[in-house]
Design a protein around this motif. Structure first.
Motif, PDB file in Angstrom:
ATOM      1  N   HIS A  62       3.536  15.377  -2.336  1.00  0.00           N
ATOM      2  CA  HIS A  62       2.247  15.593  -3.003  1.00  0.00           C
ATOM      3  C   HIS A  62       2.313  16.946  -3.722  1.00  0.00           C
ATOM      4  N   PRO A  63       3.086  17.017  -4.811  1.00  0.00           N
ATOM      5  CA  PRO A  63       3.323  18.317  -5.454  1.00  0.00           C
ATOM      6  C   PRO A  63       2.053  18.938  -6.038  1.00  0.00           C
ATOM      7  N   LYS A  64       1.985  20.265  -5.911  1.00  0.00           N
ATOM      8  CA  LYS A  64       0.871  21.045  -6.457  1.00  0.00           C
ATOM      9  C   LYS A  64       1.287  21.787  -7.720  1.00  0.00           C
ATOM     10  N   ALA A  65       2.524  21.600  -8.157  1.00  0.00           N
ATOM     11  CA  ALA A  65       3.063  22.211  -9.371  1.00  0.00           C
ATOM     12  C   ALA A  65       4.203  21.317  -9.849  1.00  0.00           C
ATOM     13  N   PRO A  66       4.647  21.479 -11.103  1.00  0.00           N
ATOM     14  CA  PRO A  66       5.757  20.654 -11.592  1.00  0.00           C
ATOM     15  C   PRO A  66       6.991  20.719 -10.687  1.00  0.00           C
ATOM     16  N   THR A  67       7.270  21.899 -10.127  1.00  0.00           N
ATOM     17  CA  THR A  67       8.318  22.034  -9.120  1.00  0.00           C
ATOM     18  C   THR A  67       7.640  22.432  -7.822  1.00  0.00           C
ATOM     19  N   HIS A  68       7.800  21.614  -6.790  1.00  0.00           N
ATOM     20  CA  HIS A  68       7.218  21.916  -5.476  1.00  0.00           C
ATOM     21  C   HIS A  68       8.215  21.443  -4.423  1.00  0.00           C
ATOM     22  N   VAL A  69       8.908  22.414  -3.844  1.00  0.00           N
ATOM     23  CA  VAL A  69       9.964  22.137  -2.872  1.00  0.00           C
ATOM     24  C   VAL A  69       9.604  22.798  -1.557  1.00  0.00           C
ATOM     25  N   LEU A  70       9.897  22.111  -0.455  1.00  0.00           N
ATOM     26  CA  LEU A  70       9.714  22.665   0.884  1.00  0.00           C
ATOM     27  C   LEU A  70      11.074  23.044   1.438  1.00  0.00           C
ATOM     28  N   VAL A  71      11.149  24.223   2.043  1.00  0.00           N
ATOM     29  CA  VAL A  71      12.370  24.688   2.680  1.00  0.00           C
ATOM     30  C   VAL A  71      12.057  24.871   4.159  1.00  0.00           C
ATOM     31  N   ILE A  72      12.831  24.205   5.012  1.00  0.00           N
ATOM     32  CA  ILE A  72      12.586  24.257   6.457  1.00  0.00           C
ATOM     33  C   ILE A  72      13.833  24.719   7.196  1.00  0.00           C
ATOM     34  N   PRO A  73      13.635  25.432   8.298  1.00  0.00           N
ATOM     35  CA  PRO A  73      14.783  25.696   9.161  1.00  0.00           C
ATOM     36  C   PRO A  73      15.117  24.412   9.919  1.00  0.00           C
ATOM     37  N   LYS A  74      16.385  24.177  10.190  1.00  0.00           N
ATOM     38  CA  LYS A  74      16.751  22.990  10.960  1.00  0.00           C
ATOM     39  C   LYS A  74      16.356  23.129  12.429  1.00  0.00           C
ATOM     40  N   THR A  75      16.200  24.355  12.872  1.00  0.00           N
ATOM     41  CA  THR A  75      15.690  24.617  14.216  1.00  0.00           C
ATOM     42  C   THR A  75      14.181  24.431  14.194  1.00  0.00           C
ATOM     43  N   HIS A  76      13.659  23.679  15.151  1.00  0.00           N
ATOM     44  CA  HIS A  76      12.215  23.454  15.170  1.00  0.00           C
ATOM     45  C   HIS A  76      11.484  24.703  15.636  1.00  0.00           C
ATOM     46  N   ILE A  77      10.622  25.200  14.766  1.00  0.00           N
ATOM     47  CA  ILE A  77       9.666  26.266  15.073  1.00  0.00           C
ATOM     48  C   ILE A  77       8.345  25.746  14.526  1.00  0.00           C
ATOM     49  N   ALA A  78       7.328  25.657  15.359  1.00  0.00           N
ATOM     50  CA  ALA A  78       6.081  25.014  14.948  1.00  0.00           C
ATOM     51  C   ALA A  78       5.382  25.745  13.811  1.00  0.00           C
ATOM     52  N   THR A  79       5.334  27.063  13.872  1.00  0.00           N
ATOM     53  CA  THR A  79       4.588  27.820  12.881  1.00  0.00           C
ATOM     54  C   THR A  79       5.135  29.244  12.815  1.00  0.00           C
ATOM     55  N   LEU A  80       4.865  29.935  11.727  1.00  0.00           N
ATOM     56  CA  LEU A  80       5.371  31.296  11.559  1.00  0.00           C
ATOM     57  C   LEU A  80       4.933  32.199  12.702  1.00  0.00           C
ATOM     58  N   SER A  81       3.735  31.991  13.215  1.00  0.00           N
ATOM     59  CA  SER A  81       3.234  32.848  14.294  1.00  0.00           C
ATOM     60  C   SER A  81       4.021  32.680  15.586  1.00  0.00           C
ATOM     61  N   GLU A  82       4.828  31.640  15.701  1.00  0.00           N
ATOM     62  CA  GLU A  82       5.668  31.428  16.880  1.00  0.00           C
ATOM     63  C   GLU A  82       7.120  31.820  16.633  1.00  0.00           C
ATOM     64  N   ALA A  83       7.446  32.233  15.422  1.00  0.00           N
ATOM     65  CA  ALA A  83       8.823  32.587  15.083  1.00  0.00           C
ATOM     66  C   ALA A  83       9.153  33.960  15.645  1.00  0.00           C
ATOM     67  N   ASN A  84      10.260  34.043  16.400  1.00  0.00           N
ATOM     68  CA  ASN A  84      10.648  35.332  16.969  1.00  0.00           C
ATOM     69  C   ASN A  84      12.127  35.633  16.746  1.00  0.00           C
ATOM     70  N   ASP A  85      12.753  34.893  15.845  1.00  0.00           N
ATOM     71  CA  ASP A  85      14.168  35.086  15.537  1.00  0.00           C
ATOM     72  C   ASP A  85      14.269  35.712  14.145  1.00  0.00           C
ATOM     73  N   ALA A  86      14.403  37.037  14.109  1.00  0.00           N
ATOM     74  CA  ALA A  86      14.422  37.749  12.831  1.00  0.00           C
ATOM     75  C   ALA A  86      15.591  37.311  11.958  1.00  0.00           C
ATOM     76  N   ALA A  87      16.731  37.028  12.558  1.00  0.00           N
ATOM     77  CA  ALA A  87      17.894  36.594  11.778  1.00  0.00           C
ATOM     78  C   ALA A  87      17.619  35.250  11.099  1.00  0.00           C
ATOM     79  N   LEU A  88      17.013  34.326  11.826  1.00  0.00           N
ATOM     80  CA  LEU A  88      16.690  33.019  11.247  1.00  0.00           C
ATOM     81  C   LEU A  88      15.664  33.164  10.127  1.00  0.00           C
ATOM     82  N   LEU A  89      14.663  34.001  10.322  1.00  0.00           N
ATOM     83  CA  LEU A  89      13.660  34.212   9.274  1.00  0.00           C
ATOM     84  C   LEU A  89      14.292  34.849   8.046  1.00  0.00           C
ATOM     85  N   GLY A  90      15.203  35.782   8.253  1.00  0.00           N
ATOM     86  CA  GLY A  90      15.909  36.390   7.126  1.00  0.00           C
ATOM     87  C   GLY A  90      16.748  35.375   6.380  1.00  0.00           C
TER      88      GLY A  90
END
Length: 109
Positions: free
Chosen positions: A32-60
């Motif tokens: 359901h794109p909101k712009a002509p280009t609309h791509v989602l990038v996900i980590p392959k490791t399941h993290i529910a939400t940014l507020s639960e992310a605690n791996d700085a290397a993975l976020l980087g």
């Protein structure tokens, strides 16, 4: 996580418009794109939400791949927007951390 939609997409169990993949991340076109280009990038490791992310290397790594995908794969030379919705009140609909790359036109504020 076996019931997570984005985990299933990254595993190849659900078809997607794949844009990029490596050992750490998977990127695909939003259905359901909101712009002509609309791509989602996900980590392959399941993290529910940014507020639960605690791996700085993975976020980087995730943010470095977002930059690479936007600049090199999608070639959004005129610019792009990067969005992370956090929890329901922030607009998050799928509870697997994901970064939106939006571009292809001048975006309003």
């Amino acid at each position: 996580m076996s019931s997570c939609l984005f985990c299933k997409i990254a595993a190849g169990d659900i078809p997607s418009g794949k844009v990029y993949e490596d050992d750490d991340v998977y990127a695909f076109r939003d259905i359901h794109p909101k712009a002509p280009t609309h791509v989602l990038v996900i980590p392959k490791t399941h993290i529910a939400t940014l507020s639960e992310a605690n791996d700085a290397a993975l976020l980087g790594t995730l943010m470095e791949r977002v930059r690479f995908i936007a600049d090199q794969v999608l070639e959004l030379a005129d610019g792009y927007r990067v969005v992370i919705n956090v929890r329901e009140g922030g607009g998050q609909e799928v509870f697997h951390l994901h970064v939106h790359i939006l571009g292809g036109k001048k975006l309003p504020f």
